[in-house]
Design an enzyme around this catalytic site. Structure first.
Site, mmCIF file in Angstrom:
data_model
loop_
_atom_site.group_PDB
_atom_site.id
_atom_site.type_symbol
_atom_site.label_atom_id
_atom_site.label_comp_id
_atom_site.label_asym_id
_atom_site.label_seq_id
_atom_site.Cartn_x
_atom_site.Cartn_y
_atom_site.Cartn_z
ATOM 1 N N GLU A 46 7.468 4.676 8.399
ATOM 2 C CA GLU A 46 7.168 6.012 7.869
ATOM 3 C C GLU A 46 8.145 7.054 8.407
ATOM 4 O O GLU A 46 8.261 7.246 9.610
ATOM 5 C CB GLU A 46 5.736 6.376 8.218
ATOM 6 C CG GLU A 46 4.754 5.525 7.433
ATOM 7 C CD GLU A 46 3.336 5.638 7.939
ATOM 8 O OE1 GLU A 46 2.454 5.142 7.239
ATOM 9 O OE2 GLU A 46 3.138 6.213 9.014
ATOM 10 N N LYS A 100 4.369 -6.974 3.616
ATOM 11 C CA LYS A 100 4.106 -5.553 3.399
ATOM 12 C C LYS A 100 3.878 -4.902 4.762
ATOM 13 O O LYS A 100 3.433 -5.553 5.710
ATOM 14 C CB LYS A 100 2.914 -5.327 2.472
ATOM 15 C CG LYS A 100 1.573 -5.749 2.981
ATOM 16 C CD LYS A 100 0.639 -4.722 3.536
ATOM 17 C CE LYS A 100 0.926 -3.318 3.156
ATOM 18 N NZ LYS A 100 0.125 -2.387 4.015
ATOM 19 N N ASN A 112 1.640 11.492 8.238
ATOM 20 C CA ASN A 112 0.414 11.143 8.950
ATOM 21 C C ASN A 112 -0.497 12.322 9.251
ATOM 22 O O ASN A 112 -1.652 12.122 9.599
ATOM 23 C CB ASN A 112 0.759 10.416 10.243
ATOM 24 C CG ASN A 112 1.175 8.991 9.956
ATOM 25 O OD1 ASN A 112 0.372 8.214 9.461
ATOM 26 N ND2 ASN A 112 2.429 8.669 10.215
ATOM 27 N N THR A 130 -1.209 -1.854 7.420
ATOM 28 C CA THR A 130 -1.258 -3.180 8.004
ATOM 29 C C THR A 130 0.027 -3.909 7.686
ATOM 30 O O THR A 130 0.700 -3.604 6.724
ATOM 31 C CB THR A 130 -2.448 -3.951 7.389
ATOM 32 O OG1 THR A 130 -3.639 -3.445 7.955
ATOM 33 C CG2 THR A 130 -2.368 -5.430 7.625
ATOM 34 N N SER A 176 -5.637 12.494 1.439
ATOM 35 C CA SER A 176 -6.043 12.117 0.084
ATOM 36 C C SER A 176 -7.478 12.539 -0.166
ATOM 37 O O SER A 176 -8.187 12.914 0.762
ATOM 38 C CB SER A 176 -5.903 10.621 -0.118
ATOM 39 O OG SER A 176 -6.867 9.957 0.652
ATOM 40 N N THR A 181 0.866 -1.182 0.000
ATOM 41 C CA THR A 181 0.000 0.000 0.000
ATOM 42 C C THR A 181 0.901 1.229 0.000
ATOM 43 O O THR A 181 1.227 1.764 -1.047
ATOM 44 C CB THR A 181 -0.952 0.018 1.221
ATOM 45 O OG1 THR A 181 -0.188 -0.086 2.421
ATOM 46 C CG2 THR A 181 -1.959 -1.120 1.147
#
Lengths: 409, 409
Positions: B281, B189, B404, B200, B409, B163
């Site tokens: 991240e 992932k 974050n 996830t 989006s 993702t």
């Protein structure tokens, strides 16, 4: 330390409040040069004979020497008076036997100068960790402090205990019991932690109420659960957190069993706790997290704190994003009993989810409008039982990272 | 989702590895348009008759419908073959009865097309939360996927499950047991969570080893504790985390009780877990946190995870600051048994603290040099017992906040 950070945008309007004068307490503050120069960094509170002192402390397993010393002294004899001495600039934490020696030196010097038993001298330290506390700078200031003791000195005391706080924190209340007034005034410091040193939450509350230790101590512990133990800036716990409540009895009003007194003390504690959150590092939003419908109180607290501590929830709030999926995530990870299909979530008054599904009338626009406010409310109802708990936190912003990563003294 | 984030600076050099081909497994991937356009977003793995499937899952109380379905199917009969279908773009989490219906539709369609029992079809979903999964886009792709099944398709499968990952993750091993080769190949992932949706961790590992469910399942659970349950990006827990290990038996080598196999599987799981952290991240540092001398294993884990999850420790690492006070703080708050005066701390090979005090030979310069590396090691010895645990994390940077909070989006 000593960065001149701009005042938090969430600071209470109007500056430090006018606090009631508490009979039996006198304050002094002084620039002792513990670490900072050119600012007050020690405060002394003299407590009249008869003063009862209760308190709650960090649960850290690496508590500092001053915390351990304070804890041991709670419940001591009230007849001979007492004193509280606090320094900023050095936390005297993780300093081994030298830390214990510093506590002995400070409490001994205060006892001698103030003519109170050493067992009734409470001390706290906040600031850099792991460096021996230059306690001689503190003890050298005691005579000067004694000469300046004043019933109205509480605002100076609030300034003296600041480290990286961007504003001094005070709150007070006056309550009438049986036709006579009882006064409460408290000060606090705390704003999370700051590079490269650990900060701390310190709270000192004074009242002229008359109440025994056996009644005051459980009341303070109970109220701490819903106030100072219900706030979080970054989920990290200082080794030095200290709350002391001193009841001098000078009002002559016995408040044992008086709900009105407990409610007034609760208001003062909540006000101070909220001010600590409002001074959270990098904070731009004051966030109330309300959990209802939990199986019990403990589960409600677990769940509320999981939401309030979640970096993903807190960054979403910083981004003004009504990201309810992250609230679901935090409920799920909290360890509290939860049923995905009974969970309901609100942002402000906007219901986002109902019974485990997005609410049919959910308006992203309305939720987004709520998130733009300075004060954000998140409510999660677990749909299971009667447990409820409210926690308070702030958002997690690039300002927090900058303060904690980029600055280096 | 779908932001083109630059590849993590911590990504393994050399790109996706050459993985051994596992007899009895064929892969296909396809662009089904679940949410993304123009990229593969579904993968199918066909597992030959005789394949044993073990697994571990998120402990979230708000687990998604696919997770609950997978859990219920573990340990089913191996004779008739099995299949795994994964989609990216929609996590089918917090979707109520519609989520259950989507799982039924997908597993039913795969069962029909592949001629395997529905009870042996495993499905996972990752992506946006709270929106009904458009499962018809997935089921419409199954015939195409079946037509493309290929023993060498694992790299495509690794890409299909991404993702917000910035690189596809794979790891493999070949081990010789009794003179015959056994192969392991896995994909994963995960990169934390990303606005506005929950991400996830998904892991699929394939081996041609022969082993029964009763031996494989406890081995996988045991190895998960020290690998995927020993990593943290931001302390938040997805509702969808899934690890499946499929053993086809096609090598003909029974590995029950073979330490060499368990060690090889452990290496693959650790490698994949570390890659997830490396794609954390905003990460700029890969951090190993080693706790030794704890009272027991559980305390060591508690303590290592508290250090690895502490925002203050992680921001200090981002700032390349050897801030050992924050490590003390994290040890203290972890809940693990600890004695301040027995605690020793190292950054890399530089000892910072010994028996609760700053080490007399401590060199801030040497510690600061270690912190400048891409890979940072923190070790805390509690000095109490034989418990030890190693956790892995990344630093907490302004990049994390930006991903974050600022993106939407």
């Amino acid at each position: 330390m000593g960065h001149d950070l701009p005042q938090s945008p969430l600071a209470p309007k109007g500056g430090f409040p006018d606090l009631p004068v508490i009979g039996g307490v006198r304050f002094a503050s002084h620039a002792a040069g513990v670490r900072y120069s050119g600012r007050v960094d020690v405060m002394l509170a003299e407590l009249a004979p008869g003063t009862v002192v209760a308190g709650t402390f960090t649960r850290s397993k690496t508590r500092s020497a001053p915390v351990l010393d304070c804890q041991a002294k709670l419940g001591g004899p009230a007849d001979d008076g007492a004193a509280i001495l606090v320094n900023a600039g050095n936390s005297n934490a993780f300093t081994g036997h030298k830390g214990v020696e510093a506590v002995e030196a400070i409490t001994g010097a205060v006892a001698d100068e103030m003519n109170v038993p050493k067992a009734r001298v409470f001390t706290s330290s906040t600031g850099v960790i792991g460096e021996p506390l230059p306690f001689e700078r503190v003890t050298a200031a005691i005579t000067t402090l004694k000469g300046q003791l004043d019933e109205t000195g509480i605002a100076g005391a609030a300034r003296a205990i600041m480290t990286t706080d961007t504003f001094p924190k005070g709150a007070g209340a006056t309550v009438t019991i049986g036709g006579r007034e009882v006064r409460i005034a408290g000060i606090a410091k705390g704003s999370g932690m700051i590079a490269p040193d650990m900060a701390t939450m310190l709270v000192y509350i004074f009242t002229d109420a008359s109440i025994g230790f056996d009644a005051l101590q459980p009341m303070v512990a109970r109220l701490t659960d819903g106030s100072f133990n219900a706030i979080t800036v970054d989920s990290d716990t200082s080794t030095s957190d200290t709350l002391l409540v001193a009841a001098t009895g000078s009002s002559g009003v016995n408040v044992t069993g008086e709900t009105a007194f407990e409610e007034a003390l609760e208001r003062v504690m909540l006000d101070l706790a909220h001010q600590v959150v409002r001074d959270g590092e990098g904070a731009t939003k004051f966030v109330t997290v309300e959990v209802t419908g939990a199986a019990d109180h403990a589960d409600a607290k677990r769940c509320a704190m999981a939401i309030a501590n979640s970096p993903l929830v807190k960054t979403a709030i910083a981004g003004e994003d009504p990201n309810w999926g992250r609230v679901v995530m935090a409920v799920g990870k909290s360890g509290a009993e939860a049923d995905r299909d009974r969970l309901s979530i609100w942002f402000g008054d906007v219901q986002v989810a109902e019974n485990g599904l997005r609410h049919p009338d959910y308006s992203e626009e309305a939720a987004a409008a709520h998130m733009k406010r300075d004060e954000v409310r998140i409510r999660a109802d677990l749909g299971l039982g009667g447990g409820s708990f409210t926690a308070w936190t702030c958002d997690l912003t690039a300002g927090y990272i900058a303060i904690n990563a980029d600055y280096r003294s």
